[in-house]
Motif scaffolding. Structure first.
Motif, PDB file in Angstrom:
ATOM      1  N   LYS A 115       0.821  -1.211   0.000  1.00 50.80           N
ATOM      2  CA  LYS A 115       0.000   0.000   0.000  1.00 50.80           C
ATOM      3  C   LYS A 115       0.855   1.261   0.000  1.00 50.80           C
ATOM      4  O   LYS A 115       0.543   2.236  -0.697  1.00 50.80           O
ATOM      5  CB  LYS A 115      -0.943  -0.014   1.203  1.00 50.80           C
ATOM      6  N   SER A 116       1.946   1.270   0.763  1.00 47.29           N
ATOM      7  CA  SER A 116       2.794   2.462   0.813  1.00 47.29           C
ATOM      8  C   SER A 116       3.432   2.746  -0.538  1.00 47.29           C
ATOM      9  O   SER A 116       3.623   3.905  -0.913  1.00 47.29           O
ATOM     10  CB  SER A 116       3.880   2.301   1.878  1.00 47.29           C
ATOM     11  N   LEU A 117       3.742   1.695  -1.281  1.00 46.09           N
ATOM     12  CA  LEU A 117       4.305   1.866  -2.624  1.00 46.09           C
ATOM     13  C   LEU A 117       3.268   2.455  -3.572  1.00 46.09           C
ATOM     14  O   LEU A 117       3.551   3.376  -4.344  1.00 46.09           O
ATOM     15  CB  LEU A 117       4.790   0.508  -3.152  1.00 46.09           C
ATOM     16  N   VAL A 118       2.053   1.954  -3.508  1.00 52.93           N
ATOM     17  CA  VAL A 118       0.953   2.468  -4.328  1.00 52.93           C
ATOM     18  C   VAL A 118       0.691   3.941  -4.011  1.00 52.93           C
ATOM     19  O   VAL A 118       0.523   4.774  -4.911  1.00 52.93           O
ATOM     20  CB  VAL A 118      -0.322   1.620  -4.099  1.00 52.93           C
ATOM     21  N   LYS A 119       0.696   4.277  -2.725  1.00 55.95           N
ATOM     22  CA  LYS A 119       0.432   5.658  -2.315  1.00 55.95           C
ATOM     23  C   LYS A 119       1.567   6.601  -2.713  1.00 55.95           C
ATOM     24  O   LYS A 119       1.327   7.761  -3.054  1.00 55.95           O
ATOM     25  CB  LYS A 119       0.195   5.707  -0.811  1.00 55.95           C
ATOM     26  N   ALA A 120       2.788   6.103  -2.694  1.00 57.36           N
ATOM     27  CA  ALA A 120       3.937   6.947  -3.047  1.00 57.36           C
ATOM     28  C   ALA A 120       3.821   7.468  -4.478  1.00 57.36           C
ATOM     29  O   ALA A 120       4.179   8.613  -4.771  1.00 57.36           O
ATOM     30  CB  ALA A 120       5.238   6.166  -2.877  1.00 57.36           C
ATOM     31  N   PHE A 121       3.308   6.623  -5.383  1.00 54.82           N
ATOM     32  CA  PHE A 121       3.156   7.025  -6.783  1.00 54.82           C
ATOM     33  C   PHE A 121       1.751   7.541  -7.108  1.00 54.82           C
ATOM     34  O   PHE A 121       1.466   7.882  -8.254  1.00 54.82           O
ATOM     35  CB  PHE A 121       3.478   5.842  -7.705  1.00 54.82           C
ATOM     36  N   LYS A 122       0.878   7.557  -6.086  1.00 53.08           N
ATOM     37  CA  LYS A 122      -0.523   7.929  -6.305  1.00 53.08           C
ATOM     38  C   LYS A 122      -1.118   7.093  -7.437  1.00 53.08           C
ATOM     39  O   LYS A 122      -1.840   7.588  -8.298  1.00 53.08           O
ATOM     40  CB  LYS A 122      -0.652   9.428  -6.607  1.00 53.08           C
ATOM     41  N   SER A 123      -0.794   5.808  -7.412  1.00 52.60           N
ATOM     42  CA  SER A 123      -1.231   4.898  -8.478  1.00 52.60           C
ATOM     43  C   SER A 123      -2.726   4.637  -8.396  1.00 52.60           C
ATOM     44  O   SER A 123      -3.278   4.466  -7.301  1.00 52.60           O
ATOM     45  CB  SER A 123      -0.496   3.559  -8.361  1.00 52.60           C
ATOM     46  N   SER A 124      -3.367   4.577  -9.548  1.00 54.71           N
ATOM     47  CA  SER A 124      -4.731   4.073  -9.591  1.00 54.71           C
ATOM     48  C   SER A 124      -4.636   2.550  -9.679  1.00 54.71           C
ATOM     49  O   SER A 124      -3.807   2.012 -10.408  1.00 54.71           O
ATOM     50  CB  SER A 124      -5.490   4.635 -10.791  1.00 54.71           C
ATOM     51  N   VAL A 125      -5.441   1.867  -8.876  1.00 58.13           N
ATOM     52  CA  VAL A 125      -5.363   0.415  -8.764  1.00 58.13           C
ATOM     53  C   VAL A 125      -6.524  -0.216  -9.525  1.00 58.13           C
ATOM     54  O   VAL A 125      -7.702   0.015  -9.211  1.00 58.13           O
ATOM     55  CB  VAL A 125      -5.396  -0.029  -7.287  1.00 58.13           C
ATOM     56  N   HIS A 126      -6.186  -1.022 -10.526  1.00 57.73           N
ATOM     57  CA  HIS A 126      -7.198  -1.685 -11.348  1.00 57.73           C
ATOM     58  C   HIS A 126      -7.366  -3.125 -10.852  1.00 57.73           C
ATOM     59  O   HIS A 126      -6.540  -3.991 -11.131  1.00 57.73           O
ATOM     60  CB  HIS A 126      -6.781  -1.647 -12.822  1.00 57.73           C
ATOM     61  N   LEU A 127      -8.421  -3.314 -10.074  1.00 54.73           N
ATOM     62  CA  LEU A 127      -8.704  -4.639  -9.533  1.00 54.73           C
ATOM     63  C   LEU A 127      -9.159  -5.540 -10.672  1.00 54.73           C
ATOM     64  O   LEU A 127     -10.088  -5.204 -11.412  1.00 54.73           O
ATOM     65  CB  LEU A 127      -9.777  -4.562  -8.456  1.00 54.73           C
TER      66      LEU A 127
END
Length: 274
Positions: free
Chosen positions: A171-183
């Motif tokens: 989660k911290s990695l996703v937040k660092a890049f402000k990534s949109s997550v495609h489930l």
């Protein structure tokens, strides 16, 4: 995310891993530990000082690597942040995992192949062993990922409750890049799941992660791996997270979804264990 471990063997794939890790470091502030392993059946770290004197050739290789690595890495992958360099002697996968444990790594980034790569070969045996044994998320790459590539990530799963625990690790990695997550759920004929059941699992997964931008997708295909690759290609997604089970005691001939996707495509694959 505080610490990233990069196995580096001077191959183009390890350079792609290093450049990818540098992008993560810039965004997250994580320090990079670059580990180069001189292959040997001798567990050099565990020898006494007296016993180490018997392995002159190995010791000289280690000293040479320690001498040339700093300038070489600065030349091929210049960056502002310092890189901590570790040169070890022993079995590569064991030493990579040992260094990751010693430095309390949050992420291992590896090239899909090592310097012994030949065209058409399956992914490297060292990577396979690290993927199976590591409790730390492992990002395997064929090509360096840049900042734009990190803006969208596919998270492929069956969305059982344990997938949410796996997501917490990245989660911290996703937040660092402000990534949109495609489930992504790939529906196959032999394991067909209703849309309502898939949505219920995805909704539960998203609960408590309201600060993340999610998109839900169900993709139909004859095989899970083909469906994942097809979806990512159509969506312009360059990296993918996959929740994997415990394979540390599995025979080497049991090939997982993670390894198959990495072999068949050019995606960066982030393997996350519960």
């Amino acid at each position: 995310m505080k610490t990233i471990v990069i196995p580096f063997d001077f191959s183009p794939y390890s350079l792609a891993a290093l450049k990818t890790a540098q992008k993560v470091s810039v965004k997250s502030g994580a320090k990079i530990i670059c580990v180069t392993v001189i292959p040997s059946e001798v567990d050099y770290d565990k020898l006494s000082d007296e016993a180490k004197l018997k392995y002159t050739e190995l010791r000289e290789e280690k000293e040479e690597a320690e001498r040339i690595l700093p300038d070489y890495i600065h030349e091929v992958a210049p960056a502002k942040a310092d890189i901590v360099q570790e040169v070890r002697i022993g079995v590569p996968n064991e030493l990579i995992l040992r260094v990751a444990e010693e430095f309390s790594a949050d992420l291992i980034v590896m090239g899909a192949y090592g310097k012994g790569y030949s065209q058409g070969k399956f992914i490297g045996s060292t990577l396979q062993k690290v993927l199976r044994k590591s409790t730390v998320p492992v990002l395997a790459v064929k090509e360096a990922l840049d900042g734009n590539d990190f803006r969208k990530i596919a998270f492929a799963s069956t969305f059982h409750p344990d997938s949410k625990q796996a997501f917490a690790k990245i989660k911290s990695l996703v937040k660092a890049f402000k990534s949109s997550v495609h489930l992504l759920f790939v529906n196959t004929p032999d394991k067909f799941t209703s849309s309502d059941e898939v949505k219920k699992g995805m909704d539960l997964f998203q609960s408590g992660n309201e600060e993340i931008v999610f998109h839900q997708h169900t993709y139909n295909d004859g095989e899970v791996e083909k469906g994942i690759l097809g979806f990512c290609q159509e969506s312009g997604i360059k990296w993918l997270a996959v929740v994997t089970g415990k394979h540390d005691k599995s025979p080497t001939y049991q090939i997982s979804t993670t390894e198959t996707i990495l072999f068949k495509g050019d995606l960066g694959i982030l393997s996350v264990k519960v």
